[in-house]
Motif scaffolding. Structure first.
Motif, mmCIF file in Angstrom:
data_model
loop_
_atom_site.group_PDB
_atom_site.id
_atom_site.type_symbol
_atom_site.label_atom_id
_atom_site.label_comp_id
_atom_site.label_asym_id
_atom_site.label_seq_id
_atom_site.Cartn_x
_atom_site.Cartn_y
_atom_site.Cartn_z
ATOM 1 N N ARG A 70 0.849 -1.193 0.000
ATOM 2 C CA ARG A 70 0.000 0.000 0.000
ATOM 3 C C ARG A 70 0.882 1.239 0.000
ATOM 4 O O ARG A 70 1.984 1.219 0.539
ATOM 5 C CB ARG A 70 -0.902 0.006 1.230
ATOM 6 C CG ARG A 70 -1.930 -1.099 1.211
ATOM 7 C CD ARG A 70 -2.858 -0.985 2.393
ATOM 8 N NE ARG A 70 -3.918 -1.966 2.287
ATOM 9 C CZ ARG A 70 -4.307 -2.754 3.270
ATOM 10 N NH1 ARG A 70 -3.726 -2.680 4.446
ATOM 11 N NH2 ARG A 70 -5.283 -3.607 3.095
ATOM 12 N N ASP A 94 -14.412 4.375 8.958
ATOM 13 C CA ASP A 94 -14.531 2.923 9.028
ATOM 14 C C ASP A 94 -13.202 2.337 9.514
ATOM 15 O O ASP A 94 -12.132 2.735 9.038
ATOM 16 C CB ASP A 94 -14.879 2.380 7.636
ATOM 17 C CG ASP A 94 -14.898 0.879 7.597
ATOM 18 O OD1 ASP A 94 -15.874 0.291 8.089
ATOM 19 O OD2 ASP A 94 -13.914 0.292 7.080
ATOM 20 N N SER A 95 -13.241 1.418 10.453
ATOM 21 C CA SER A 95 -12.012 0.885 11.048
ATOM 22 C C SER A 95 -11.105 0.216 10.010
ATOM 23 O O SER A 95 -9.888 0.353 10.067
ATOM 24 C CB SER A 95 -12.330 -0.089 12.189
ATOM 25 O OG SER A 95 -13.088 -1.182 11.716
ATOM 26 N N LYS A 96 -11.683 -0.473 9.031
ATOM 27 C CA LYS A 96 -10.870 -1.110 7.989
ATOM 28 C C LYS A 96 -10.179 -0.066 7.120
ATOM 29 O O LYS A 96 -9.018 -0.227 6.747
ATOM 30 C CB LYS A 96 -11.730 -2.039 7.120
ATOM 31 C CG LYS A 96 -12.136 -3.322 7.811
ATOM 32 C CD LYS A 96 -12.914 -4.222 6.883
ATOM 33 C CE LYS A 96 -13.321 -5.505 7.621
ATOM 34 N NZ LYS A 96 -14.131 -6.384 6.770
ATOM 35 N N GLU A 97 -10.901 0.995 6.795
ATOM 36 C CA GLU A 97 -10.314 2.064 5.983
ATOM 37 C C GLU A 97 -9.204 2.782 6.739
ATOM 38 O O GLU A 97 -8.168 3.115 6.177
ATOM 39 C CB GLU A 97 -11.380 3.071 5.526
ATOM 40 C CG GLU A 97 -12.230 2.580 4.392
ATOM 41 C CD GLU A 97 -11.418 2.121 3.190
ATOM 42 O OE1 GLU A 97 -10.524 2.857 2.733
ATOM 43 O OE2 GLU A 97 -11.662 1.001 2.710
ATOM 44 N N LYS A 98 -9.437 3.026 8.030
ATOM 45 C CA LYS A 98 -8.400 3.673 8.830
ATOM 46 C C LYS A 98 -7.138 2.819 8.878
ATOM 47 O O LYS A 98 -6.026 3.335 8.797
ATOM 48 C CB LYS A 98 -8.899 3.968 10.245
ATOM 49 C CG LYS A 98 -9.825 5.164 10.303
ATOM 50 C CD LYS A 98 -9.907 5.780 11.673
ATOM 51 C CE LYS A 98 -10.710 4.964 12.630
ATOM 52 N NZ LYS A 98 -10.997 5.680 13.888
ATOM 53 N N GLU A 99 -7.312 1.512 8.985
ATOM 54 C CA GLU A 99 -6.153 0.618 9.021
ATOM 55 C C GLU A 99 -5.415 0.639 7.687
ATOM 56 O O GLU A 99 -4.178 0.620 7.646
ATOM 57 C CB GLU A 99 -6.588 -0.815 9.369
ATOM 58 C CG GLU A 99 -5.438 -1.758 9.598
ATOM 59 C CD GLU A 99 -4.387 -1.225 10.567
ATOM 60 O OE1 GLU A 99 -3.194 -1.346 10.248
ATOM 61 O OE2 GLU A 99 -4.748 -0.670 11.629
ATOM 62 N N LYS A 100 -6.156 0.706 6.574
ATOM 63 C CA LYS A 100 -5.516 0.805 5.258
ATOM 64 C C LYS A 100 -4.701 2.089 5.153
ATOM 65 O O LYS A 100 -3.579 2.088 4.640
ATOM 66 C CB LYS A 100 -6.569 0.777 4.146
ATOM 67 C CG LYS A 100 -7.146 -0.582 3.872
ATOM 68 C CD LYS A 100 -8.165 -0.494 2.742
ATOM 69 C CE LYS A 100 -8.887 -1.810 2.551
ATOM 70 N NZ LYS A 100 -9.959 -1.715 1.547
ATOM 71 N N SER A 103 -1.497 1.791 7.161
ATOM 72 C CA SER A 103 -0.450 1.006 6.506
ATOM 73 C C SER A 103 0.146 1.774 5.332
ATOM 74 O O SER A 103 1.344 1.672 5.057
ATOM 75 C CB SER A 103 -0.964 -0.365 6.068
ATOM 76 O OG SER A 103 -1.947 -0.253 5.082
#
Length: 198
Positions: A70, A94-100, A103
């Protein structure tokens, strides 16, 4: 591009060939082609490095699966500052988007430092991180930003060279000169007025 990324009289660093190879614009790097119609989060023709393209080539060199890697969308270099810019057309809370996004920050900085021979001390002195989000798709976050409490916080923060950030992103302030979470209208205003690094 017609002009070098850094003028001769004052260079922060030697610009790597890989950066020079992937010239682009803010408009092109802000493209979200996963929507119909496609969306550009910036209309600016400001010259930048397509950092996604840099990442693709960098990862291939080291035999990595580029699908797993990424990176931020754009790298802007001037004579005194550098910015890693990430455009998010979707929900940023969104927690998944924040994690992306997290990274992307880490991997982009590692790639940048490896290619330039710089380190975290240099990053803290010269490199900014800017997350540009879609105002309409993040109305709850936008409401929080403009609430009367946060207006007060922003007044205090502006004196401390800080701003209202997406939850969990204050952590990255130790890695950069400055970290911003702003909507596309605010970003346009900064670009139009030559104040990206302010």
């Amino acid at each position: 591009m017609n002009e070098p990324l850094c003028r001769e009289e004052k260079k922060l660093m030697q610009v790597p060939e890989l950066f020079e190879k992937h010239h682009s614009t803010l408009k092109k790097t802000s493209l979200d082609d996963s929507t119909s119609p496609v969306i550009y989060m910036s209309e600016s023709e400001q010259e930048v490095v397509d950092f996604d393209a840099v990442k693709e080539e960098y990862k291939k060199k080291f035999c990595c699966n580029t699908g797993d890697a990424r990176s931020c969308d754009a790298l802007l270099i001037d004579n005194e500052n550098i910015a890693l810019i990430e455009f998010k057309n979707g929900k940023i809370t969104d927690s998944k988007e924040k994690e992306k996004i997290r990274s992307k920050i880490g991997e982009s900085l590692l790639i940048f430092n490896d290619l330039t021979g710089k380190n975290l001390s240099f990053d803290r002195a010269y490199v900014h991180f800017i997350l540009v989000y879609n105002k309409q798709k993040n109305d709850k976050f936008e409401t929080e930003r403009v609430s009367s409490l946060n207006k007060f916080v922003d007044v205090l923060a502006s004196k401390a060279d800080d701003s209202y950030l997406l939850e969990g992103f204050k952590h990255y302030q130790f890695m950069f000169k400055n970290v911003k979470t702003i909507n596309e209208e605010e970003f346009k205003n900064l670009v139009d007025n030559g104040r990206i690094f302010c």
